[in-house]
Enzyme design. Structure first.
Site, PDB file in Angstrom:
ATOM      1  N   ASP A 126       0.778  -1.278  -0.092  1.00 48.45           N
ATOM      2  CA  ASP A 126       0.076  -0.089  -0.255  1.00 48.45           C
ATOM      3  C   ASP A 126       0.949   1.387  -0.057  1.00 48.45           C
ATOM      4  O   ASP A 126       2.109   1.095  -0.154  1.00 48.45           O
ATOM      5  CB  ASP A 126      -0.718   0.199   1.256  1.00 48.45           C
ATOM      6  CG  ASP A 126      -2.176   0.568   0.823  1.00 48.45           C
ATOM      7  OD1 ASP A 126      -2.422   1.839   0.276  1.00 48.45           O
ATOM      8  OD2 ASP A 126      -3.427  -0.012   1.302  1.00 48.45           O
ATOM      9  N   ASP A 127       0.347   2.486   0.291  1.00 48.70           N
ATOM     10  CA  ASP A 127       1.206   3.614   0.241  1.00 48.70           C
ATOM     11  C   ASP A 127       2.476   3.493   1.090  1.00 48.70           C
ATOM     12  O   ASP A 127       2.438   3.133   2.177  1.00 48.70           O
ATOM     13  CB  ASP A 127       0.390   4.891   0.779  1.00 48.70           C
ATOM     14  CG  ASP A 127      -0.914   4.914  -0.186  1.00 48.70           C
ATOM     15  OD1 ASP A 127      -0.816   4.759  -1.552  1.00 48.70           O
ATOM     16  OD2 ASP A 127      -1.932   5.192   0.096  1.00 48.70           O
TER      17      ASP A 127
END
Ligand SMILES: *[C@@H]1O[C@H](CO)[C@@H](O)[C@H](O)[C@H]1NC(C)=O
Ligand SMILES: *[C@@H]1O[C@H](CO)[C@@H](O)[C@H](O)[C@H]1NC(C)=O
Ligand SMILES: *[C@@H]1O[C@H](CO)[C@@H](O)[C@H](O)[C@H]1NC(C)=O
Ligand SMILES: *[C@@H]1O[C@H](CO)[C@@H](O)[C@H](O)[C@H]1NC(C)=O
Ligand SMILES: *[C@@H]1O[C@H](CO)[C@@H](O)[C@H](O)[C@H]1NC(C)=O
Ligand SMILES: *[C@@H]1O[C@H](CO)[C@@H](O)[C@H](O)[C@H]1NC(C)=O
Length: 474
Positions: A255-256
């Site tokens: 994810d980020d």
């Protein structure tokens, strides 16, 4: 001992010292260990987890040992503070809490292994600025290393490891079998003066490092690794935090890499605590399905004054991405990005005004986010599918966008129109390929016309001291 052997022995000792620590066995069989490290504060008292019954065999559960150690060492909080040393070994443990004026120090070959027995994890309330857990509506499994209402805490080492062993959590999450939101590796709430440095974090069940409602945070020299397909393994999530400095981090995740947040919809608006004065320097990110730096999507308490410099992303979906939606309220403003080197990206610039993902159905449809003053300069990208996808909100455009000195090399299989823009306003200068008409060229040359602050923030002046750990034991 002849002269040559003596010289070689001396050289060996110097080499070991240079790598940060030394271990030597004296004639009586006593082991002395000593380390030097940099920290916001040094401590007057030291102990090893072994003194509290810890066993680093990878099998013995050490939860009670860690809890006992912290309890015992918390007595030194007003008397010079204490550091807890974790020697080389594999230390299986459940969640434990930290205390103030405390340092957790991991030897380079120390590995904290998170317990995989889900039933043994405690549960805490949802965050007030979210109203709900992120995975499920109710409570949240407590993080492996948790702290709240603390001051002056250091978690560091010589690149020692914290392994969340997240596989079992990812599986249960995918099967929708979890009763509560997954734990994070490290969560620090309502605290002040925090250092997290020189560690490797592996396979977190979900987010890796989550400082929330906290100020004066230094995160430095962290390596974060998780499979790029693992769910929600965000790297570092500063959430409603003031004065944070994140430097020299290398993140591979599902994810980020860094996700800047400040609460969710009506709960975040009510709590009203922004993330501000955030510095990010020398970040390297690999995240094929997410952003190097995301602002949002939970940004209802506001995000302002973010300064990101020297960002390298490889095989990452987008660079610095803004994610928001109707109902979020709040703002994202005064964002400054300087120096991005991007390789194999789907989008260099991405802003989304319809992110959705609401806490519940009670969000206020009139709560429009304000997105304003977003500056990017000195960007080089190659092998890019689309230069930009910029989608503001109808009747609530994203304004004050500035891009200058940007060179984007398109991939062989790039889309025909490299820019899509709607509901955005701003200017550009020296941007290749030429931007959409909503971002007209206002500069005469490639000179960086977009702002980047030249003042320093107080968190830059927080100095690290040279600390040491020396221990003799039988
Ligand atoms: C991290 O490790 C590097 C290299 O060993 C060292 O120079 C630096 O001072 C350390 N920083 C912190 C904050 O622990
Ligand atoms: C850790 O802190 C949380 C939140 O304050 C609390 O619920 C939990 O009981 C604490 N755990 C221990 C072992 O003290
Ligand atoms: C921790 O700090 C928060 C915010 O100041 C406060 O609301 C809360 O009551 C404190 N909790 C404890 C256990 O002191
Ligand atoms: C720390 O360990 C990780 C994992 O082994 C490694 O990839 C990284 O290069 C190390 N960092 C430093 C500064 O030694
Ligand atoms: C443009 O950006 C590059 C790096 O991407 C940098 O080396 C160069 O100095 C910048 N040019 C100006 C005029 O600022
Ligand atoms: C360019 O990007 C594509 C995916 O869009 C990837 O398959 C390819 O390996 C990349 N080429 C280079 C030279 O990095």
């Amino acid at each position: 001992m002849n002269a040559m052997v003596a010289a070689a022995a001396a050289a060996a000792v110097v080499l070991i010292f240079a790598s940060g620590g030394v271990e030597c066995r004296s004639r009586e069989g006593r082991i002395a260990e000593s380390f030097e490290y940099s920290a916001i504060s040094c401590r007057g008292h030291s102990a090893s987890i072994v003194e509290f019954g810890g066993v680093g065999d990878g099998k013995t559960l050490n939860t009670a040992a860690f809890r006992r150690a912290v309890d015992e060492l918390s007595k030194h909080a007003s008397d010079g503070g204490a550091q807890l040393f974790v020697p080389a070994g594999k230390w299986l443990t459940g969640s434990f809490n930290l205390t103030s004026h405390f340092t957790l120090y991991l030897h380079k070959d120390a590995i904290l292994l998170a317990s995989q027995d889900i039933k043994s994890w405690g549960v805490v309330d949802p965050l007030p600025s979210y109203g709900h857990g992120r995975d499920t509506a109710g409570g949240r499994y407590i993080s492996l290393i948790f702290g709240t209402n603390l001051t002056d805490v250091v978690i560091t080492g010589e690149n020692g490891t914290i392994d969340g062993q997240g596989g079992v959590w990812w599986q249960q999450f995918h099967k929708k079998k979890l009763k509560y939101t997954r734990p994070y590796l490290i969560e620090i709430m309502h605290s002040h003066k925090i250092q997290i440095s020189n560690l490797t974090l592996l396979n977190s069940p979900s987010w890796n490092v989550h400082p929330v409602y906290t100020s004066d945070i230094i995160i430095q020299g962290i390596t974060i690794l998780a499979p790029v397909t693992s769910p929600n393994t965000d790297g570092i999530n500063p959430d409603s935090c003031t004065s944070t400095r994140i430097e020299d981090t290398y993140i591979v995740s599902g994810d980020d890499c860094i996700a800047v947040k400040s609460g969710w919809d009506e709960y975040g608006i009510k709590y009203g605590m922004p993330t501000k004065h955030l510095i990010i320097r020398r970040l390297t990110c690999i995240s094929p399905y997410s952003a190097a730096i995301a602002l949002g999507s939970e940004m209802s308490g506001g995000i302002e004054d973010v300064r990101a410099e020297d960002v390298t992303a490889i095989r990452t979906e987008s660079g610095v991405r803004i994610k928001t939606a109707v109902g979020r309220g709040g703002y994202v403003r005064d964002i400054y990005v300087k120096g991005m080197s991007l390789h194999t990206m789907k989008w260099v610039f991405w802003m989304t005004g319809n992110y959705g993902s609401h806490a519940d159905t009670h969000y206020d449809p009139n709560a429009l986010p304000e997105i304003k003053g977003i500056n990017y300069r000195d960007v080089v990208a190659e092998n890019v599918t689309m230069a930009a996808r910029l989608e503001g909100i109808s009747g609530d455009p994203f304004t004050g966008i500035c891009m200058s000195n940007v060179t984007i090399g398109m991939a062989k299989k790039a889309k025909k129109y490299p820019w899509t823009c709607s509901e955005v306003e701003g200017v550009t200068s020296g941007v290749v390929p030429p931007p959409c008409s909503l971002l007209p060229n206002k500069g005469r040359d490639k000179r960086a016309m977009c702002d980047f602050p030249t003042d320093t923030l107080p968190i830059d002046d927080l100095e690290l001291q040279k600390c040491s750990y020396v221990k003799n034991y039988l």
